[in-house]
Design a protein around this motif. Structure first.
Motif, PDB file in Angstrom:
ATOM      1  N   UNK A 250      39.404  39.940   1.246  1.00 52.50           N
ATOM      2  CA  UNK A 250      40.648  39.768  -0.116  1.00 52.50           C
ATOM      3  C   UNK A 250      40.718  38.832  -0.391  1.00 52.50           C
ATOM      4  N   UNK A 251      41.701  38.414   0.675  1.00 51.86           N
ATOM      5  CA  UNK A 251      42.610  37.975   0.881  1.00 51.86           C
ATOM      6  C   UNK A 251      42.545  36.345   1.194  1.00 51.86           C
ATOM      7  N   UNK A 252      41.099  36.295   2.464  1.00 54.06           N
ATOM      8  CA  UNK A 252      40.414  34.678   2.365  1.00 54.06           C
ATOM      9  C   UNK A 252      39.815  35.175   1.798  1.00 54.06           C
ATOM     10  N   UNK A 253      39.366  35.728   0.284  1.00 55.35           N
ATOM     11  CA  UNK A 253      38.418  35.189  -1.051  1.00 55.35           C
ATOM     12  C   UNK A 253      39.968  34.351  -2.085  1.00 55.35           C
ATOM     13  N   UNK A 254      40.377  34.706  -2.008  1.00 61.25           N
ATOM     14  CA  UNK A 254      41.705  34.081  -2.680  1.00 61.25           C
ATOM     15  C   UNK A 254      42.371  32.856  -1.865  1.00 61.25           C
ATOM     16  N   UNK A 255      42.105  32.559  -0.501  1.00 63.28           N
ATOM     17  CA  UNK A 255      42.146  31.650   0.243  1.00 63.28           C
ATOM     18  C   UNK A 255      43.455  31.976   0.510  1.00 63.28           C
TER      19      UNK A 255
END
Length: 353
Positions: A250-255
């Motif tokens: 999730x963190x990677x998808x949210x940048x």
């Protein structure tokens, strides 16, 4: 959303904190064994201090999305440094963004080095009226006495197995699995929740209860048994690994930046593995406790162990061996590798008195 919803156990503490919401102390120190719920209660308490019962606000606090909740974490994998303490001090004098106050939560306050603790001391002595600090540690000894004395200490104990099992069942866990998870958790709800969905929990308990009949005086046997028992915790950590992987995705998808998340995950894994290793030792100690108790007609904890097996150790020897096991828990507390601590213990248990 109810105050402290989802917290397992600690009813007297929760009542006290609920009464404190209107006029909180400037600083709290939550102490107790790992995984008993201190950090969970700290978050819930912070949510009430900031949100006055507003459900949307509470969700933001619990999801780390409220500007007046400041989580103070170690720099890197282990230490909370003086630089992080100084950042905290600088932010503590600022005006709250949304709420009437700011809440600083140190979920790993025991990781503070002496410089950080000394830098924070004056702020704890003379806080601004709109700031509340919540420090979480396993023991007051993890912090300088000057820091601990500036906070209101709240002592968390272990939670009864029956209370943990009942709470797991309300979450839809099968009753038998709930009892197994509670028994293996050593009174730690956080560990019980992690074990509740792992079918390997029964094998973990069985492995530790098998130790008394498997120990010998041969060092090689002790090392092999130690490796086996260390590895027995690995399947039980898979649930934590899955949750962490989801959070990272999730963190990677949210940048978002992920380095601090990865470092926090590593600390979480280390704490969880340590709690399981200590829990295993407590299961083993309970076997020796039962061996002494059964021969005097007292109730036993592990009712599935036969009386003939327990009678194989004299009450005197059982008490001595239980003490050796508990001493090993203290050894793990000073960061000795579990493989070495376990192998030394098993060789000792296998040596005739």
């Amino acid at each position: 959303m109810k105050l402290f919803e989802g917290v397992i156990g600690h009813a007297p503490i929760l009542d006290m904190l609920a009464a404190d919401v209107a006029r909180p102390s400037h600083a709290y120190l939550f102490i107790g064994p790992s995984s008993v719920g201190k950090a969970t209660v700290a978050r819930r308490f912070a949510a009430e201090l900031l949100c006055d019962g507003d459900p949307g606000c509470i969700r933001r606090v619990l999801g780390d999305g409220h500007p007046d909740l400041i989580l103070v974490e170690p720099d890197g994998r282990t230490v909370l440094t003086v630089d992080r303490a100084r950042e905290t001090i600088a932010r503590s004098v600022l005006t709250p963004v949304e709420a009437d106050r700011k809440v600083f939560v140190f979920e790993e306050a025991g990781a503070m080095n002496d410089e950080a603790a000394n830098a924070l001391l004056k702020t704890l002595e003379e806080p601004t009226p709109t700031t509340v600090f919540i420090l979480v540690a396993e023991s007051e000894d993890e912090l300088p006495a000057t820091v601990a004395s500036r906070a209101r200490t709240v002592v968390f104990g272990r939670v009864a197995d029956d209370d943990i099992a009942a709470a797991l069942q309300t979450r839809g866990v099968d009753p038998d699995q709930a009892e197994r998870a509670a028994a293996a958790s050593g009174g730690r709800p956080g560990i019980a929740l992690m074990l509740a969905t792992r079918p390997q929990v029964a094998a973990f308990r069985t492995a530790w209860l098998s130790v008394p009949r498997r120990v010998t005086s041969r060092p090689g046997d002790a090392f092999r048994l130690a490796d086996e028992l260390v590895s027995a915790a690995d399947p039980l950590l898979e649930g934590l690994a899955e949750r962490q992987a989801d959070e990272l995705t999730r963190a990677e998808a949210e940048g978002r930046e992920t380095r601090s998340i990865r470092e926090r995950h590593e600390r979480e894994r280390k704490r969880a593995a340590g709690a399981l290793h200590r829990g295993g030792l407590e299961i083993l100690a309970s076997w020796y406790r039962d061996a002494a108790a059964a021969q005097f007609g007292a109730p036993v904890r592990n009712r599935d162990i036969g009386g003939a097996e327990l009678a194989g150790v004299s009450p005197r020897d059982a008490v001595v061996m239980a003490r050796r096991v508990l001493d090993t828990i203290d050894t793990l507390g000073v960061n000795q590798r579990p493989e070495l601590a376990f192998s030394a213990l098993f060789a000792d248990l296998g040596t005739p008195a």
